[in-house]
Design an enzyme around this catalytic site. Sequence first.
Site, PDB file in Angstrom:
ATOM      1  N   HIS A 184       0.723  -1.290  -0.021  1.00 38.53           N
ATOM      2  CA  HIS A 184       0.089   0.147   0.012  1.00 38.53           C
ATOM      3  C   HIS A 184       0.903   1.311   0.073  1.00 38.53           C
ATOM      4  O   HIS A 184       0.598   2.186  -1.055  1.00 38.53           O
ATOM      5  CB  HIS A 184      -0.885  -0.052   1.213  1.00 38.53           C
ATOM      6  CG  HIS A 184      -1.869   1.244   1.312  1.00 38.53           C
ATOM      7  ND1 HIS A 184      -3.273   1.199   1.096  1.00 38.53           N
ATOM      8  CD2 HIS A 184      -1.667   2.340   1.794  1.00 38.53           C
ATOM      9  CE1 HIS A 184      -3.795   2.373   1.224  1.00 38.53           C
ATOM     10  NE2 HIS A 184      -2.813   3.165   1.760  1.00 38.53           N
ATOM     11  N   GLU A 185       1.718   1.303   1.031  1.00 36.19           N
ATOM     12  CA  GLU A 185       2.565   2.575   1.247  1.00 36.19           C
ATOM     13  C   GLU A 185       3.711   2.605  -0.190  1.00 36.19           C
ATOM     14  O   GLU A 185       3.715   3.985  -0.645  1.00 36.19           O
ATOM     15  CB  GLU A 185       3.581   2.515   2.450  1.00 36.19           C
ATOM     16  CG  GLU A 185       2.626   2.479   3.632  1.00 36.19           C
ATOM     17  CD  GLU A 185       1.539   3.657   3.538  1.00 36.19           C
ATOM     18  OE1 GLU A 185       1.663   4.797   3.048  1.00 36.19           O
ATOM     19  OE2 GLU A 185       0.544   3.221   4.172  1.00 36.19           O
ATOM     20  N   HIS A 236       1.639   4.427  -2.877  1.00 34.94           N
ATOM     21  CA  HIS A 236       1.734   5.966  -2.558  1.00 34.94           C
ATOM     22  C   HIS A 236       2.995   6.411  -3.204  1.00 34.94           C
ATOM     23  O   HIS A 236       3.259   7.361  -3.946  1.00 34.94           O
ATOM     24  CB  HIS A 236       1.467   6.172  -1.315  1.00 34.94           C
ATOM     25  CG  HIS A 236      -0.046   6.231  -0.770  1.00 34.94           C
ATOM     26  ND1 HIS A 236      -0.945   6.909  -1.245  1.00 34.94           N
ATOM     27  CD2 HIS A 236      -0.461   5.587   0.321  1.00 34.94           C
ATOM     28  CE1 HIS A 236      -2.034   6.732  -0.767  1.00 34.94           C
ATOM     29  NE2 HIS A 236      -1.762   6.032   0.431  1.00 34.94           N
ATOM     30  N   HIS A 260       3.380   6.708  -6.865  1.00 31.37           N
ATOM     31  CA  HIS A 260       2.664   7.990  -7.240  1.00 31.37           C
ATOM     32  C   HIS A 260       3.721   9.201  -6.947  1.00 31.37           C
ATOM     33  O   HIS A 260       3.575   9.939  -7.995  1.00 31.37           O
ATOM     34  CB  HIS A 260       1.581   8.053  -6.507  1.00 31.37           C
ATOM     35  CG  HIS A 260       0.334   8.775  -6.955  1.00 31.37           C
ATOM     36  ND1 HIS A 260      -0.799   9.075  -6.060  1.00 31.37           N
ATOM     37  CD2 HIS A 260       0.030   9.654  -8.113  1.00 31.37           C
ATOM     38  CE1 HIS A 260      -1.704   9.985  -6.960  1.00 31.37           C
ATOM     39  NE2 HIS A 260      -1.093  10.155  -8.109  1.00 31.37           N
TER      40      HIS A 260
HETATM   41 ZN   LIG Z   1      -3.211   5.155   1.877  1.00 30.22          ZN
END
Ligand SMILES: [Zn+2]
Length: 686
Positions: free
Chosen positions: A476-477, A480, A483
């Site tokens: 998940h991290e 990010h 991104h």
């Molecule tokens: Zn998040």
Amino acid sequence: MPSTSNKQQRTNEKNPLLQTFDHAPFSKIKNEHFKPAFLAVIEEARKEIDAIITNKNAPTFENTIAALDYSGYQLDRVSSVFFNLNSAETNEEIQKIAQEVSPLLSEFSNDITLNEELFKRVKTVYDQREKLNLTVEESTLLSKRYKSFSRNGANLSEDKKKRLREIDAKLAKLKLKFGENILAETNKYQMHLTNESDLDGLPEGAKEAATQLAKSKEKDGWLITLDYPSYIPFMKYAKNRELRKELSMAFGSKAFKNDALDNQENVLKIANLRHERANLLGYKTHAHFVLEERMAETPEKVTSFLNELLTKAKPAAQNEFYELEQFAKDLDGIERLQKWDGAYYSEKLKQKLFNLDDEKLKPYFKLENVIAGVFKVAEKLFGLTFKEVFGVDKYHEEVKTYEVYDNNNNFISLFYADFHPRPGKRGGAWMTSFKSQFRKNGEDSRPHISNVCNFTPSTATKPSLLTFNEVTTLFHEFGHGLHGMLANTTYPSLSGTSVYWDFVELPSQVLENWCYEKEALELFATHYETGGLIPMELVQKIKASATFQEGMATLRQISFGKLDMEWHAKNPSEIKDVKAFENKAFEGTQLYPDTPETCMSTAFAHIFQGGYSSGYYSYKWAEVLDADAFAYFKEHGIFNKAIATKFKEHVLSKGGTENPMTLYKRFRGCEPKIEALLERAGLLSA
Ligand SMILES: [Zn+2]
């Protein structure tokens, strides 16, 4: 006599934060450097703003909007170093500095958004926008900048401006009071148990914590409180139904007892002031105001989204509830399942169905293997390679640093990874940056991105072995992180994760999907001792248990989303009875019988204290996006390069330069549909 400013100047010349630097110069920074650095860079940023205002030339996009966006570069660098340290490697001294500099920073930011001269220039450019031939990114930036003023009242008459400030001051106080009441209610309550049998069912760790808590208050026996680490295990494991009921009622009736700590008046006042504020600024309701800057755009869209999801998820939720009720009846003869039974019987049923133990999975998820795995996934999808480097300054020896390159060997980003807990690091996991990407004068300034987590550390005999939850958190991290790393925009304030709130979780959540796929797990999920691949039956179990009671969980999220919209998408002036209003908002979403003594709104901190007002729906919205996006990958193969490239070009690299729906449609070919989520969550077969 030498003036202090000369003396200060000489000190500043030695301050590492005030030199030009690429990587943050952690090894040279001492705590005493921060305050003078902040003062100097705020001063410098102020001068940049003044230069924009006093520019003799007529306002243009370049000399006003672009100049504003590039201003304060050194302030951003110093702030990111400081506040990231305050999260990941703090101490009392740093916290004290934070207390001192935070007001200076909000004062500076107010000085910009309330600056009438500056607004005049911005408005002049904005009013000419049709004639300026701006690129999409430029026009997004212009409108974002204009709105940062107008949404703060810059267009209002003096008396209306005054009223706006009054409302803001009142709201700030009410929100504070709301939070203080909940905290006081939480701290006031304790359940003191003296018979060990009252703790039957609790795991040893939870019992021990209850003993410790009692000891710390100089009491015998065990103490249970309304803090989550105490409350949750009790509701999940305690056999004693009466005690579960007592604790559940105490939790649910927080700030709803018609006493000094009651929040009913406060929520009514907050909702009405927000409505008035929105009206002042020309919006129909608070929700219209908030959603103007969200992918969902309007309250109507949010409401129809929630209703569609409700219709489709409800049958599954009802089936799950029926199954749970039968299970409780068979096991303990429970006739009518109540709120205080849900967590307890769900946990028992889950154990019976899956018997999935973290300890069985952990040997397959050695941290180093998982990191290599997520890098491999990034390589297969986006052609990225990660090279560990040792010459980059870091704030703690545990931090690892990588240089990231694309398949043409272009430098893409610097990546910091900081994985384990230690004193001075706050809990949780997050992505952050030490420098964002932007382009200026033809030069592409690449970003410095960081992931900070609190994963199980290694011991003397065992390496760091992650729970499955930690594995998905890492992905998940890292999502990010991608991104941020793959950002490719001109203006810093539109770069990377600077996107609308209900869009920002797409890259992170979508990447979690790879953790459940055989093809991806084969890349890294091998036993740390035997080297054997994770058995696929375990993977199947992980998948199945991930959607356990998903219908009920969905219904719960929908109910909160609907309550939020009822409070904020209508004129609240007619609401008199908070509980009656709430029950009406919950209609059609409740499975358990209502308890008149409890109220959600009076303790709904997300929407009345935190920043989630008119935004609670975004949890489910983001899931719809990520499921829909991943379904596209699955149709063509989870490592399909063409799909990955589309995702990179239209989503990851674009930041907030365009409306997120436009970006999404460009990637996917159509708007997101909720079916992929329903299918992934196992809600379609119900
Ligand atoms: Zn998040």
